[in-house]
Design an enzyme around this catalytic site. Structure first.
Site, PDB file in Angstrom:
ATOM      1  N   CYS A 182       0.949  -1.160   0.062  1.00 26.59           N
ATOM      2  CA  CYS A 182       0.043  -0.069  -0.142  1.00 26.59           C
ATOM      3  C   CYS A 182       0.955   1.276   0.098  1.00 26.59           C
ATOM      4  O   CYS A 182       0.635   2.186  -0.633  1.00 26.59           O
ATOM      5  CB  CYS A 182      -0.971   0.012   1.160  1.00 26.59           C
ATOM      6  N   CYS A 212      -6.310  -4.242   6.770  1.00 32.42           N
ATOM      7  CA  CYS A 212      -7.336  -3.065   6.913  1.00 32.42           C
ATOM      8  C   CYS A 212      -8.489  -3.805   5.994  1.00 32.42           C
ATOM      9  O   CYS A 212      -9.750  -3.469   6.311  1.00 32.42           O
ATOM     10  CB  CYS A 212      -7.245  -1.849   6.077  1.00 32.42           C
TER      11      CYS A 212
END
Length: 380
Positions: A101, A199
């Site tokens: 990410c 997440c």
């Protein structure tokens, strides 16, 4: 400077944005929408990037007095992080989605768009520092507070990305000081829990999440000599270092527990063995990068420290770049790291970050590991 502040909805990014304003920069806040169907509320500290987080970020931006936008990066996130996570597990590797990410979203897609719009830098709430050397080169360094240091997850940054990055919290002695500052500024996120876990798997059930996407196929569990000692319902459910859930049914010859040493997706095989075999004498990866100015000649072995997890201690090592034969006979370069003492439980797919002192020199995604324990020769 004109600064784009990435605001996750947490306390760190809120204070980082406020400090960028205090430093005199022209700041705009942006929240990244990474899911097309985010949950309305977080579950305690699990997950991030929910609707609640977006609202928290907007409230902080309003209090700071800066413009605030939400950018939809959900498609890039799915392709570069979620799909990559599934592909890596399918290939028998153990990926770090936070590294991907940072690499693909926060400091590639976001920074690329920010520069195109005329911003000079992107500011985030990471605990790390940027230092300029005597020749004017920017370097990525650990934060002053090692207990909160996040330089490991930033090890994927390139020289160009570091040149356009800003970490206002890098010199902060503790997270408690950041929370106190947030409270003094009136931010509602002052005591908001830190997010953890993956997440996009907020319930923490990685095995179940993967099973829904990869499927289960029965395969063999073998020891280091290749002898079949059991079966499993899907290799993707196993990670290197795992002890529980093997269901082998009988003890090893020495009566000691067995651990997952390797996952081989091509033949759907899981290799198990003694805990001592998890000690790794050498790691190597062909996907490597330098965080700033590269070594003058990386083919010459150099002293460094290597860190293989976000919260593990650095280990003294020697590193070098070598050339090996790759697929179809094409030569490829790889970063080879030899720790002074064996590393424990390292899996292909993990990231090894190389430090020289407090400086992040570079990183590699681990392709191969070499056990410090020789494989026993099977009896005839």
């Amino acid at each position: 400077m004109k600064v784009l502040a990435a605001m996750s909805g947490g306390v760190d990014s809120a204070v980082a944005a406020a400090r960028a304003v205090d430093a005199g920069h022209d700041v705009v806040g942006v929240h990244l929408a990474l899911s097309r169907m985010p949950g309305t509320l977080r579950t305690g500290s699990r997950g991030c990037c929910t609707i609640e987080d977006s609202m928290d970020a907007q409230r902080a931006a309003n209090m700071i007095g800066i413009p605030y936008y939400v950018w939809d990066f959900s498609e890039r996130f799915k392709l570069d992080v979620v799909d990559d996570f599934v592909a890596e597990y399918t290939a028998g590797r153990t990926p770090n989605p936070c590294m991907r990410c940072n690499e693909k979203i926060k400091f590639a897609a976001l920074l690329e768009k920010a520069v195109a719009l005329g911003f000079d830098a992107v500011a985030t709430g990471h605990y790390a520092s940027i230092v300029t050397d005597v020749d004017g080169n920017k370097e990525l360094h650990r934060a002053s507070a090692w207990a909160k240091d996040q330089s490991y997850v930033l090890g994927v940054l390139t020289k160009e990305q570091i040149d356009h990055s800003m970490f206002p919290l890098g010199a902060t002695p503790s997270k408690a000081e950041v929370r106190a500052e947030a409270a003094a500024r009136g931010f509602t996120v002052a005591q908001k829990p830190d997010s953890h876990d993956i997440c996009f798997i907020p319930d923490g059930d990685t095995r179940g999440w993967l099973a829904d996407r990869v499927g289960a196929e029965q395969g063999e569990i073998v020891d280091r000599t290749g002898a079949v000692i059991g079966s499993h319902e899907g290799a993707h459910a196993f990670t290197v270092g795992q002890r529980k859930g093997l269901n082998i049914g009988f003890p090893s010859d020495d009566g000691k527990p067995r651990f997952v040493l390797e996952v081989r997706p091509k033949d759907n095989t899981v290799v198990v063995g003694p805990k001592e075999a998890l000690d790794i004498a050498e790691i190597a990866g062909s996907k490597f990068s330098w965080a700033g100015k590269a070594p003058q000649d990386a083919t010459v072995p150099f002293d460094c420290d290597v860190q293989i997890r976000a919260h593990s201690d650095p280990v003294p090592a020697v590193a070098r770049v070598t050339v090996v034969d790759g697929k179809k006979g094409v030569s490829v370069q790889q970063l080879v790291i030899t720790p002074h003492e064996p590393l424990n439980g390292v899996a292909p797919g993990q990231t090894a970050v190389v430090y020289v002192g407090t400086r992040v020199l570079g990183q590699c995604t681990i392709d191969t590991t070499t056990s410090a324990l020789p494989i026993p020769v099977p009896a005839l």
